[in-house]
Design a protein around this motif. Structure first.
Motif, PDB file in Angstrom:
ATOM      1  N   VAL A  90      10.644  -5.390   7.218  1.00  0.00           N
ATOM      2  CA  VAL A  90      11.376  -6.515   6.634  1.00  0.00           C
ATOM      3  C   VAL A  90      12.059  -6.028   5.362  1.00  0.00           C
ATOM      4  CG1 VAL A  90      11.246  -8.840   5.672  1.00  0.00           C
ATOM      5  CG2 VAL A  90       9.719  -8.190   7.554  1.00  0.00           C
ATOM      6  N   TYR A  91      13.364  -6.298   5.262  1.00  0.00           N
ATOM      7  CA  TYR A  91      14.143  -5.937   4.079  1.00  0.00           C
ATOM      8  C   TYR A  91      14.646  -7.199   3.392  1.00  0.00           C
ATOM      9  CZ  TYR A  91      14.521  -1.167   5.972  1.00  0.00           C
ATOM     10  OH  TYR A  91      14.256   0.097   6.461  1.00  0.00           O
ATOM     11  N   SER A  92      14.871  -7.075   2.096  1.00  0.00           N
ATOM     12  CA  SER A  92      15.624  -8.102   1.386  1.00  0.00           C
ATOM     13  C   SER A  92      17.105  -7.855   1.639  1.00  0.00           C
ATOM     14  CB  SER A  92      15.340  -8.025  -0.112  1.00  0.00           C
ATOM     15  OG  SER A  92      15.955  -6.879  -0.670  1.00  0.00           O
ATOM     16  N   PRO A  93      17.970  -8.850   1.398  1.00  0.00           N
ATOM     17  CA  PRO A  93      19.414  -8.623   1.580  1.00  0.00           C
ATOM     18  C   PRO A  93      19.943  -7.494   0.701  1.00  0.00           C
ATOM     19  CG  PRO A  93      18.955 -10.965   1.365  1.00  0.00           C
ATOM     20  CD  PRO A  93      17.694 -10.243   1.019  1.00  0.00           C
ATOM     21  N   GLU A  94      19.278  -7.233  -0.417  1.00  0.00           N
ATOM     22  CA  GLU A  94      19.708  -6.162  -1.315  1.00  0.00           C
ATOM     23  C   GLU A  94      19.281  -4.783  -0.820  1.00  0.00           C
ATOM     24  OE1 GLU A  94      19.602  -9.989  -2.941  1.00  0.00           O
ATOM     25  OE2 GLU A  94      17.825  -8.816  -2.345  1.00  0.00           O
ATOM     26  N   GLY A  95      18.500  -4.745   0.248  1.00  0.00           N
ATOM     27  CA  GLY A  95      18.098  -3.473   0.825  1.00  0.00           C
ATOM     28  C   GLY A  95      16.715  -3.010   0.454  1.00  0.00           C
ATOM     29  N   LYS A  96      15.953  -3.800  -0.285  1.00  0.00           N
ATOM     30  CA  LYS A  96      14.600  -3.395  -0.638  1.00  0.00           C
ATOM     31  C   LYS A  96      13.667  -3.607   0.550  1.00  0.00           C
ATOM     32  CE  LYS A  96      10.746  -4.209  -3.790  1.00  0.00           C
ATOM     33  NZ  LYS A  96      10.204  -5.016  -4.911  1.00  0.00           N
ATOM     34  N   PHE A 123      13.988  -6.748  10.149  1.00  0.00           N
ATOM     35  CA  PHE A 123      14.621  -8.008   9.789  1.00  0.00           C
ATOM     36  C   PHE A 123      15.145  -7.903   8.362  1.00  0.00           C
ATOM     37  CE2 PHE A 123      11.356  -8.954  12.863  1.00  0.00           C
ATOM     38  CZ  PHE A 123      11.912  -9.918  13.690  1.00  0.00           C
ATOM     39  N   ALA A 124      16.287  -8.516   8.135  1.00  0.00           N
ATOM     40  CA  ALA A 124      16.805  -8.685   6.774  1.00  0.00           C
ATOM     41  C   ALA A 124      17.361 -10.095   6.701  1.00  0.00           C
ATOM     42  CB  ALA A 124      17.886  -7.658   6.456  1.00  0.00           C
ATOM     43  N   GLU A 143      -1.349  -8.914  10.684  1.00  0.00           N
ATOM     44  CA  GLU A 143      -2.732  -9.072  10.222  1.00  0.00           C
ATOM     45  C   GLU A 143      -3.612  -9.626  11.322  1.00  0.00           C
ATOM     46  OE1 GLU A 143      -6.107  -9.021   7.896  1.00  0.00           O
ATOM     47  OE2 GLU A 143      -4.164  -8.034   7.573  1.00  0.00           O
ATOM     48  N   ARG A 144      -3.062 -10.567  12.118  1.00  0.00           N
ATOM     49  CA  ARG A 144      -3.852 -11.110  13.234  1.00  0.00           C
ATOM     50  C   ARG A 144      -4.161 -10.032  14.260  1.00  0.00           C
ATOM     51  NH1 ARG A 144      -0.294 -15.508  12.593  1.00  0.00           N
ATOM     52  NH2 ARG A 144       1.003 -14.753  14.324  1.00  0.00           N
ATOM     53  N   ALA A 145      -3.181  -9.149  14.482  1.00  0.00           N
ATOM     54  CA  ALA A 145      -3.376  -8.105  15.482  1.00  0.00           C
ATOM     55  C   ALA A 145      -4.285  -6.985  14.974  1.00  0.00           C
ATOM     56  CB  ALA A 145      -2.022  -7.527  15.893  1.00  0.00           C
ATOM     57  N   HIS A 146      -4.156  -6.671  13.680  1.00  0.00           N
ATOM     58  CA  HIS A 146      -4.920  -5.563  13.110  1.00  0.00           C
ATOM     59  C   HIS A 146      -5.453  -5.967  11.743  1.00  0.00           C
ATOM     60  CE1 HIS A 146      -3.447  -2.920  16.272  1.00  0.00           C
ATOM     61  NE2 HIS A 146      -2.228  -3.343  16.019  1.00  0.00           N
ATOM     62  N   PRO A 147      -6.530  -6.718  11.664  1.00  0.00           N
ATOM     63  CA  PRO A 147      -7.070  -7.149  10.380  1.00  0.00           C
ATOM     64  C   PRO A 147      -7.312  -5.971   9.447  1.00  0.00           C
ATOM     65  CG  PRO A 147      -8.193  -8.240  12.190  1.00  0.00           C
ATOM     66  CD  PRO A 147      -7.323  -7.199  12.801  1.00  0.00           C
ATOM     67  N   GLY A 148      -6.889  -6.144   8.210  1.00  0.00           N
ATOM     68  CA  GLY A 148      -7.118  -5.105   7.220  1.00  0.00           C
ATOM     69  C   GLY A 148      -5.952  -4.183   6.984  1.00  0.00           C
ATOM     70  N   ASN A 149      -4.943  -4.212   7.879  1.00  0.00           N
ATOM     71  CA  ASN A 149      -3.751  -3.384   7.653  1.00  0.00           C
ATOM     72  C   ASN A 149      -2.990  -3.863   6.431  1.00  0.00           C
ATOM     73  OD1 ASN A 149      -4.333  -1.878   9.881  1.00  0.00           O
ATOM     74  ND2 ASN A 149      -2.394  -2.282  10.944  1.00  0.00           N
ATOM     75  N   ARG A 150      -2.388  -2.936   5.710  1.00  0.00           N
ATOM     76  CA  ARG A 150      -1.615  -3.287   4.535  1.00  0.00           C
ATOM     77  C   ARG A 150      -0.194  -2.775   4.714  1.00  0.00           C
ATOM     78  NH1 ARG A 150      -4.482  -1.672  -0.911  1.00  0.00           N
ATOM     79  NH2 ARG A 150      -2.725  -2.918  -1.659  1.00  0.00           N
ATOM     80  N   ALA A 151       0.765  -3.526   4.167  1.00  0.00           N
ATOM     81  CA  ALA A 151       2.166  -3.138   4.278  1.00  0.00           C
ATOM     82  C   ALA A 151       2.503  -2.086   3.225  1.00  0.00           C
ATOM     83  CB  ALA A 151       3.064  -4.355   4.071  1.00  0.00           C
ATOM     84  N   ASP A 152       3.419  -1.189   3.616  1.00  0.00           N
ATOM     85  CA  ASP A 152       3.996  -0.242   2.666  1.00  0.00           C
ATOM     86  C   ASP A 152       5.275  -0.852   2.113  1.00  0.00           C
ATOM     87  OD1 ASP A 152       2.030   1.649   3.303  1.00  0.00           O
ATOM     88  OD2 ASP A 152       3.195   2.294   5.053  1.00  0.00           O
ATOM     89  N   ASP A 153       5.685  -0.422   0.930  1.00  0.00           N
ATOM     90  CA  ASP A 153       6.960  -0.886   0.407  1.00  0.00           C
ATOM     91  C   ASP A 153       7.536   0.188  -0.500  1.00  0.00           C
ATOM     92  OD1 ASP A 153       5.588  -1.028  -1.976  1.00  0.00           O
ATOM     93  OD2 ASP A 153       5.402  -3.217  -1.945  1.00  0.00           O
ATOM     94  N   GLY A 154       8.711  -0.163  -1.095  1.00  0.00           N
ATOM     95  CA  GLY A 154       9.282   0.740  -2.074  1.00  0.00           C
ATOM     96  C   GLY A 154      10.513   1.471  -1.615  1.00  0.00           C
ATOM     97  N   ALA A 155      10.971   1.289  -0.362  1.00  0.00           N
ATOM     98  CA  ALA A 155      12.177   1.966   0.105  1.00  0.00           C
ATOM     99  C   ALA A 155      13.364   1.074  -0.113  1.00  0.00           C
ATOM    100  CB  ALA A 155      12.035   2.339   1.577  1.00  0.00           C
ATOM    101  N   SER A 156      14.553   1.614   0.083  1.00  0.00           N
ATOM    102  CA  SER A 156      15.768   0.812  -0.014  1.00  0.00           C
ATOM    103  C   SER A 156      16.730   1.226   1.071  1.00  0.00           C
ATOM    104  CB  SER A 156      16.426   0.989  -1.391  1.00  0.00           C
ATOM    105  OG  SER A 156      16.895   2.307  -1.543  1.00  0.00           O
ATOM    106  N   ALA A 157      17.665   0.290   1.367  1.00  0.00           N
ATOM    107  CA  ALA A 157      18.652   0.553   2.388  1.00  0.00           C
ATOM    108  C   ALA A 157      19.927   1.079   1.774  1.00  0.00           C
ATOM    109  CB  ALA A 157      18.914  -0.715   3.191  1.00  0.00           C
TER     110      ALA A 157
END
Length: 393
Positions: A86-92, A208-209, A379-393
């Motif tokens: 998932v991205y923000s419209p700004e590309g984050k 998704f953005a 999370e429902r499919a894999h409890p305990g998974n955490r999202a990564d972030d910090g990239a940009s488009a």
């Protein structure tokens, strides 16, 4: 005139050769029940079938198992393409999940259709058959009129013919309504070789953005193809495909996403425009009183937006449930009624989720809805998974 006995194997016409209709035909065949599929396409590759589908365990995958196609499906399914971003419209990059062990493997629509076609006896599917009408006969059967020809009688006619079904008016006066969102479909070939930045942006799965009343979706398909869906909330007449100048239409679409990051907007500007599709749906909870000799499956029964990811899966579940009910023997008319009793609540739940998904997924709200939806599903499919972030488009 006398009617045929209800315990005899019904002569069955299936109007439409999509996932639901072919699932029905295949499982009937496995149980010794012949059917005839009327398909308007001239051949299997007459038109694009759309992008990739994720098969769900209790619907699409179950249907494939009942159709005896689970092993051949595994040979072409893409278990590696179940990631989500998932991205923000700004590309984050707001959310990223690598999920090669997920339980919703991907397959291209064209490949899925071919699995069924290869398994059906030659002649089951009649290509180039545009069904113009289905009418009741005095003996309780129904006449199918196709391509201006004479009527052909069948005991059971199953409408698997989509949004504007020719069969549905026999059981229901419901018509699809516009949901306020226009989807434009675009494609990028050889993304890994020709557009590596876009290939990395999408990754191996879906991205998704979401902006205000506009959403971009990128989806990995086989052979390094990326399918792009640019959705905007607007009046139905706001955007039309100019067949004489599709590039002009594509530029107009890109203009609606002018405030998105250049890397995201390139999903439109570097793609080929394939279609402009206003989103229609039947009323949530659409049902009808059982009419002997006629029923509906798939979009003909419960057209819904693709934001729930349930369309093809529920169509295949419909085909499987109807086939299994008929295969039990006994009164086939009662079997059809039993199928409808199973299908109605399942379709209502899926249609409600799809309507809510579209409402939130293409709305004035900020990207939180998409982010929360995807994160919660993971999370429902894999409890305990955490999202990564910090990239940009």
């Amino acid at each position: 005139m006398s009617q045929r006995p209800t315990t005899a194997i019904p002569s069955t016409a299936i109007i439409g050769g999509g996932p639901g209709g072919l699932t029905l035909a295949r499982i009937l065949q496995l149980h010794g029940i012949p059917s005839t599929v009327f398909e308007r396409d001239e051949h299997a590759l007459a038109r694009p079938q759309g992008g990739s589908l994720d098969m769900h365990a209790d619907t699409g995958l179950r249907a494939l198992r009942l159709a005896g196609l689970e092993n051949v499906f595994r040979n072409v399914a893409r278990y590696e393409d179940q990631d989500g971003k998932v991205y923000s419209p700004e590309g984050k990059l707001l959310f990223s999940d690598h999920d090669p062990e997920g339980e919703r493997p991907e397959i291209d629509r064209t490949q899925l259709r071919q699995l069924f076609l290869d398994a059906l006896p030659r002649g089951t599917v009649r290509w180039g058959q545009k069904v113009e009408a289905v009418r009741p006969l005095d003996d309780g059967r129904y006449a199918v009129f196709a391509n201006g020809g004479e009527n052909e009688p069948f005991d059971l006619v199953v409408g698997a013919d989509g949004a504007w079904s020719r069969v549905r008016p026999l059981v229901s006066d419901a018509v699809p309504h516009y949901e306020g969102v226009i989807f434009t479909e675009l494609g990028i070939d050889d993304a890994d070789g020709r557009h590596p930045a876009l290939a990395a942006l999408v990754g191996h799965g879906k991205m998704f953005a979401k902006g205000r009343s506009r959403t971009l979706v990128g989806q990995r398909s086989s052979n390094a193809h990326i399918r792009v869906y640019a959705a905007l909330r607007a009046p139905e007449s706001a955007l039309k495909l100019d067949a004489a100048d599709p590039d002009r239409t594509r530029q107009e679409i890109a203009g609606h996403f002018a405030d998105f990051a250049p890397g995201l907007r390139a999903l439109i500007t570097e793609a080929k425009l394939l279609a402009v599709r206003p989103m229609y749906a039947l009323p949530v909870g659409h049902r009808w009183a059982n009419r002997p000799g006629v029923t509906l499956i798939g979009d003909a029964a419960h057209l819904m937006s693709p934001f729930g990811g349930e369309g093809a899966n529920t169509a295949m579940a419909d085909g499987a449930d109807l086939a299994m009910a008929l295969a039990q023997g006994g009164d086939w008319r009662q079997a059809v009624a039993a199928y409808e009793a199973i299908m109605f609540p399942r379709a209502e739940e899926a249609a409600r989720g799809a309507a809510e998904g579209l409402k939130g997924g293409v709305s004035e709200d900020a990207p939180d809805h998409i982010l929360e939806h995807v994160a919660a599903a993971r999370e429902r499919a894999h409890p305990g998974n955490r999202a990564d972030d910090g990239a940009s488009a």
